[in-house]
Design a protein around this motif. Structure first.
Motif, PDB file in Angstrom:
ATOM      1  N   THR A 167      12.839  13.971  10.155  1.00  0.00           N
ATOM      2  CA  THR A 167      12.288  15.293   9.844  1.00  0.00           C
ATOM      3  C   THR A 167      10.787  15.362  10.112  1.00  0.00           C
ATOM      4  N   GLY A 168      10.191  14.251  10.582  1.00  0.00           N
ATOM      5  CA  GLY A 168       8.766  14.234  10.897  1.00  0.00           C
ATOM      6  C   GLY A 168       7.879  13.855   9.727  1.00  0.00           C
ATOM      7  N   VAL A 169       8.474  13.408   8.634  1.00  0.00           N
ATOM      8  CA  VAL A 169       7.693  13.010   7.458  1.00  0.00           C
ATOM      9  C   VAL A 169       7.233  11.562   7.636  1.00  0.00           C
ATOM     10  N   LEU A 170       5.935  11.326   7.400  1.00  0.00           N
ATOM     11  CA  LEU A 170       5.383   9.972   7.453  1.00  0.00           C
ATOM     12  C   LEU A 170       5.936   9.178   6.280  1.00  0.00           C
ATOM     13  N   VAL A 171       6.650   8.080   6.573  1.00  0.00           N
ATOM     14  CA  VAL A 171       7.271   7.287   5.509  1.00  0.00           C
ATOM     15  C   VAL A 171       6.600   5.927   5.338  1.00  0.00           C
ATOM     16  N   LYS A 172       5.775   5.512   6.301  1.00  0.00           N
ATOM     17  CA  LYS A 172       5.102   4.224   6.187  1.00  0.00           C
ATOM     18  C   LYS A 172       3.908   4.211   7.128  1.00  0.00           C
ATOM     19  N   MET A 173       2.814   3.598   6.661  1.00  0.00           N
ATOM     20  CA  MET A 173       1.640   3.428   7.508  1.00  0.00           C
ATOM     21  C   MET A 173       1.038   2.067   7.214  1.00  0.00           C
ATOM     22  N   GLU A 174       0.666   1.345   8.273  1.00  0.00           N
ATOM     23  CA  GLU A 174       0.066   0.025   8.126  1.00  0.00           C
ATOM     24  C   GLU A 174      -0.979  -0.185   9.196  1.00  0.00           C
ATOM     25  N   ILE A 175      -1.990  -0.971   8.868  1.00  0.00           N
ATOM     26  CA  ILE A 175      -2.941  -1.450   9.858  1.00  0.00           C
ATOM     27  C   ILE A 175      -2.524  -2.872  10.204  1.00  0.00           C
ATOM     28  N   VAL A 176      -2.270  -3.103  11.483  1.00  0.00           N
ATOM     29  CA  VAL A 176      -1.838  -4.421  11.959  1.00  0.00           C
ATOM     30  C   VAL A 176      -3.070  -5.135  12.494  1.00  0.00           C
ATOM     31  N   LYS A 177      -3.411  -6.254  11.860  1.00  0.00           N
ATOM     32  CA  LYS A 177      -4.629  -6.978  12.219  1.00  0.00           C
ATOM     33  C   LYS A 177      -4.356  -8.284  12.944  1.00  0.00           C
ATOM     34  N   GLN A 178      -3.090  -8.675  13.022  1.00  0.00           N
ATOM     35  CA  GLN A 178      -2.732  -9.922  13.700  1.00  0.00           C
ATOM     36  C   GLN A 178      -1.990  -9.594  14.978  1.00  0.00           C
ATOM     37  N   ASN A 179      -1.982 -10.539  15.927  1.00  0.00           N
ATOM     38  CA  ASN A 179      -1.278 -10.232  17.173  1.00  0.00           C
ATOM     39  C   ASN A 179       0.238 -10.384  17.046  1.00  0.00           C
ATOM     40  N   VAL A 180       0.713 -11.017  15.959  1.00  0.00           N
ATOM     41  CA  VAL A 180       2.148 -11.028  15.641  1.00  0.00           C
ATOM     42  C   VAL A 180       2.265 -10.764  14.147  1.00  0.00           C
ATOM     43  N   GLN A 181       2.948  -9.704  13.772  1.00  0.00           N
ATOM     44  CA  GLN A 181       3.045  -9.357  12.361  1.00  0.00           C
ATOM     45  C   GLN A 181       4.416  -8.798  12.046  1.00  0.00           C
ATOM     46  N   SER A 182       4.983  -9.252  10.928  1.00  0.00           N
ATOM     47  CA  SER A 182       6.247  -8.697  10.446  1.00  0.00           C
ATOM     48  C   SER A 182       5.962  -7.427   9.656  1.00  0.00           C
ATOM     49  N   ILE A 183       6.762  -6.414   9.897  1.00  0.00           N
ATOM     50  CA  ILE A 183       6.630  -5.133   9.213  1.00  0.00           C
ATOM     51  C   ILE A 183       7.879  -4.931   8.356  1.00  0.00           C
ATOM     52  N   SER A 184       7.690  -4.825   7.058  1.00  0.00           N
ATOM     53  CA  SER A 184       8.810  -4.643   6.147  1.00  0.00           C
ATOM     54  C   SER A 184       9.301  -3.203   6.183  1.00  0.00           C
ATOM     55  N   VAL A 185      10.619  -3.054   6.241  1.00  0.00           N
ATOM     56  CA  VAL A 185      11.240  -1.729   6.157  1.00  0.00           C
ATOM     57  C   VAL A 185      12.275  -1.711   5.042  1.00  0.00           C
ATOM     58  N   CYS A 186      12.122  -2.620   4.069  1.00  0.00           N
ATOM     59  CA  CYS A 186      13.107  -2.724   2.982  1.00  0.00           C
ATOM     60  C   CYS A 186      13.171  -1.453   2.140  1.00  0.00           C
ATOM     61  N   ASP A 187      12.104  -0.656   2.153  1.00  0.00           N
ATOM     62  CA  ASP A 187      12.070   0.580   1.379  1.00  0.00           C
ATOM     63  C   ASP A 187      12.589   1.781   2.167  1.00  0.00           C
ATOM     64  N   LEU A 188      13.045   1.570   3.400  1.00  0.00           N
ATOM     65  CA  LEU A 188      13.541   2.670   4.226  1.00  0.00           C
ATOM     66  C   LEU A 188      15.063   2.607   4.324  1.00  0.00           C
ATOM     67  N   GLU A 189      15.679   3.765   4.345  1.00  0.00           N
ATOM     68  CA  GLU A 189      17.134   3.866   4.488  1.00  0.00           C
ATOM     69  C   GLU A 189      17.531   3.571   5.937  1.00  0.00           C
TER      70      GLU A 189
END
Length: 85
Positions: A39-61
């Motif tokens: 629906t276009g709603v922002l559900v997560k925002m992160e600043i990635v500071k490493q060249n390899v980073q895991s992004i958690s989506v455990c809070d997303l359906e």
């Protein structure tokens, strides 16, 4: 499947667990990562500071999302599917 666009990789896609990996070959640049639902709603925002980073989506359906990455003044968008087993 790995998807790449220049110096930006996102895998696995579809996401089958609670995280995906973002890789950035230009490690001197921070990346702003935003995830939007269908629906276009922002559900997560992160600043990635490493060249390899895991992004958690455990809070997303499970479902389809749009990942928007801002790096080097470029805006890159990519579809992300979360489909847990």
């Amino acid at each position: 499947e790995e998807q790449s666009d220049g110096c930006f990789n996102l895998f696995p896609n579809p996401v089958v667990r609670d995280e995906f990996t973002l890789t950035n070959c230009n490690s001197s640049q921070n990346i702003k990562l935003m995830i939007y639902d269908v629906t276009g709603v922002l559900v997560k925002m992160e600043i990635v500071k490493q060249n390899v980073q895991s992004i958690s989506v455990c809070d997303l359906e499970d479902g389809c999302y749009t990942v928007v990455v801002i790096m080097n003044k470029a805006v890159i968008s990519r579809k992300l599917i979360i489909q847990r087993m």
